[in-house]
Design an enzyme around this catalytic site. Sequence first.
Site, short mmCIF file in Angstrom:
data_model
loop_
_atom_site.label_atom_id
_atom_site.label_comp_id
_atom_site.label_asym_id
_atom_site.label_seq_id
_atom_site.Cartn_x
_atom_site.Cartn_y
_atom_site.Cartn_z
N PHE A 277 -2.02 -3.56 7.70
CA PHE A 277 -3.19 -3.27 6.86
C PHE A 277 -3.11 -4.14 5.61
O PHE A 277 -2.16 -4.04 4.84
CB PHE A 277 -3.29 -1.80 6.44
CG PHE A 277 -4.52 -1.56 5.61
CD1 PHE A 277 -5.75 -1.31 6.21
CD2 PHE A 277 -4.48 -1.66 4.22
CE1 PHE A 277 -6.90 -1.15 5.45
CE2 PHE A 277 -5.63 -1.50 3.45
CZ PHE A 277 -6.84 -1.24 4.07
N ASP B 63 3.09 -8.49 1.41
CA ASP B 63 2.02 -7.73 0.78
C ASP B 63 2.63 -6.47 0.17
O ASP B 63 2.98 -5.52 0.88
CB ASP B 63 0.96 -7.38 1.83
CG ASP B 63 -0.21 -6.61 1.23
OD1 ASP B 63 -0.09 -6.12 0.08
OD2 ASP B 63 -1.25 -6.50 1.91
N LYS C 21 -3.17 -2.44 -6.65
CA LYS C 21 -3.10 -0.99 -6.85
C LYS C 21 -2.48 -0.60 -8.20
O LYS C 21 -3.18 -0.63 -9.20
CB LYS C 21 -2.41 -0.33 -5.66
CG LYS C 21 -3.26 -0.49 -4.38
CD LYS C 21 -2.99 0.57 -3.34
CE LYS C 21 -4.08 0.59 -2.28
NZ LYS C 21 -3.78 -0.11 -1.05
C1 LIG Z 1 -4.66 -1.05 -0.36
C2 LIG Z 1 -4.03 -2.23 0.28
C3 LIG Z 1 -4.69 -3.47 0.32
C4 LIG Z 1 -6.11 -3.66 -0.14
O1 LIG Z 1 -6.29 -3.37 -1.49
P1 LIG Z 1 -7.78 -3.11 -2.03
O2 LIG Z 1 -7.61 -3.03 -3.52
O3 LIG Z 1 -8.25 -1.82 -1.43
O4 LIG Z 1 -8.62 -4.26 -1.61
C5 LIG Z 1 -4.02 -4.54 0.87
N1 LIG Z 1 -2.77 -4.41 1.34
C6 LIG Z 1 -2.10 -3.24 1.32
C7 LIG Z 1 -0.71 -3.17 1.85
C8 LIG Z 1 -2.72 -2.11 0.80
O5 LIG Z 1 -2.08 -0.93 0.81
#
Ligand SMILES: *Cc1c(COP(=O)(O)O)cnc(C)c1O
Length: 425
Positions: free
Chosen positions: A149, A234, A263
């Site tokens: 994700f 990520d 985040k």
């Molecule tokens: C939440 C998340 C995203 C996307 O972030 P947004 O601010 O919602 O676009 C990307 N990668 C990971 C691992 C996430 O948990």
Amino acid sequence: MRTPTAVTDTATQHFLGLDDAWCAHNYHPLPVVIAQADGAWVTDVEGRRYLDMLAGYSALNFGHRHPDLIAAAVRQLGLVTLTSRAFHHDQLGPFCQELAELTGTEMVLPMNSGAEAVESALKVARKWAYQVKGVPAGRARIITAAGNFHGRTLTIVSFSDDPQATADYAPYTPGFDQVPFGDAAALAAAITPDTAAVLLEPIQGEAGILVPPAGYFAEVRRLCDEHGVLLITDEIQSGLGRTGTTLALDHEGVRADLYTLGKALGGGILPVSAVVGRRDVLGVLRPGEHGSTFGGNPLACAVGRAVVTLLRTGEMQERSRVLGAHLHARLGELVGSGLSEVRGRGLWAGAQLAPELGDGRPISEALADRGVLVKDTHETTLRFAPPLVITEAEIDQAVASLAEVLRTANTTAPPVAANGRPAAH
Ligand SMILES: *Cc1c(COP(=O)(O)O)cnc(C)c1O
């Protein structure tokens, strides 16, 4: 004693009705309408309090309205909030330096949402492949993992294997290959001379808090070095203290070439994201080749600097380590009593529901009735990611509520919420 049945309350009903009538239905929230929040606690429009065990999917690592973060935001609101990158401002350079120093990296590309940071890292990796690695024009490929994700843009869902995230969004962006998560041999077999980068979550969050086998990332790093491939991790959900270290990859004793952050970087106040990493990689970007009107704005940078300050002492990471061990131990006691497995690191736990309990949604609703907010992921995993400011007693309270809910669910089929109404889906 709390009054359950939130959905029969007048104010709650009112706001649920408005959301249903006017807001696109791209989420299925629990029937709780939050009006105020503080630390690890939120209060709904009926005045009921709930322990927030989700923390905005790690966007609220420091809790709701952390005083230092609010103070930084309020101070900056009184000075300057936006310049666009057409001009310099006095928060950008310090933010980039402080974030780079915190993460042990050399350069920072500020963006807004997490998805934008991932998109930016992918663009940088492709440019690096053509300009530095020498991949023939138009041929660069990027390897991702099954179950990943990384956000919701078209390119990012193009390499998702979740049918809900991808259905009816074709045509998809080409140039991505997929391998099983945690399988270094499969990765080795997928690398070609055209491979620009490997993009991985250090721990897969949405997939159910999946921790890869020990030594996986060391082997990934070795393969990337051997083949001249960038390692991009990520850390949007796993980073900034969530797992007990500043970056989750720190547990593996490995460095990535690029990290995406988001985040918690916005302190739960506004969207702030960044790509951080090697100077010779981010350095491929020249003026005009990438940008964002809001990326690196003064308000975002001021809040981001306050977030970095909170992480600099290591106290938050330490809380995550110590309290995380407690959370895992307490949840572990429920394995065999409604849970089949508990995964994760630090204050991040995926509690796998025993197969006979089925869907996690009624369990989340029953927990909300008892004043504990969590969310199921992939139906059968409950995700616990409380703010790092939570206390041991609050963790105990949440786990005790879960034990109660699991006991009730175990003795009723199909699962019925604690208030006796049939579990809604
Ligand atoms: C939440 C998340 C995203 C996307 O972030 P947004 O601010 O919602 O676009 C990307 N990668 C990971 C691992 C996430 O948990």
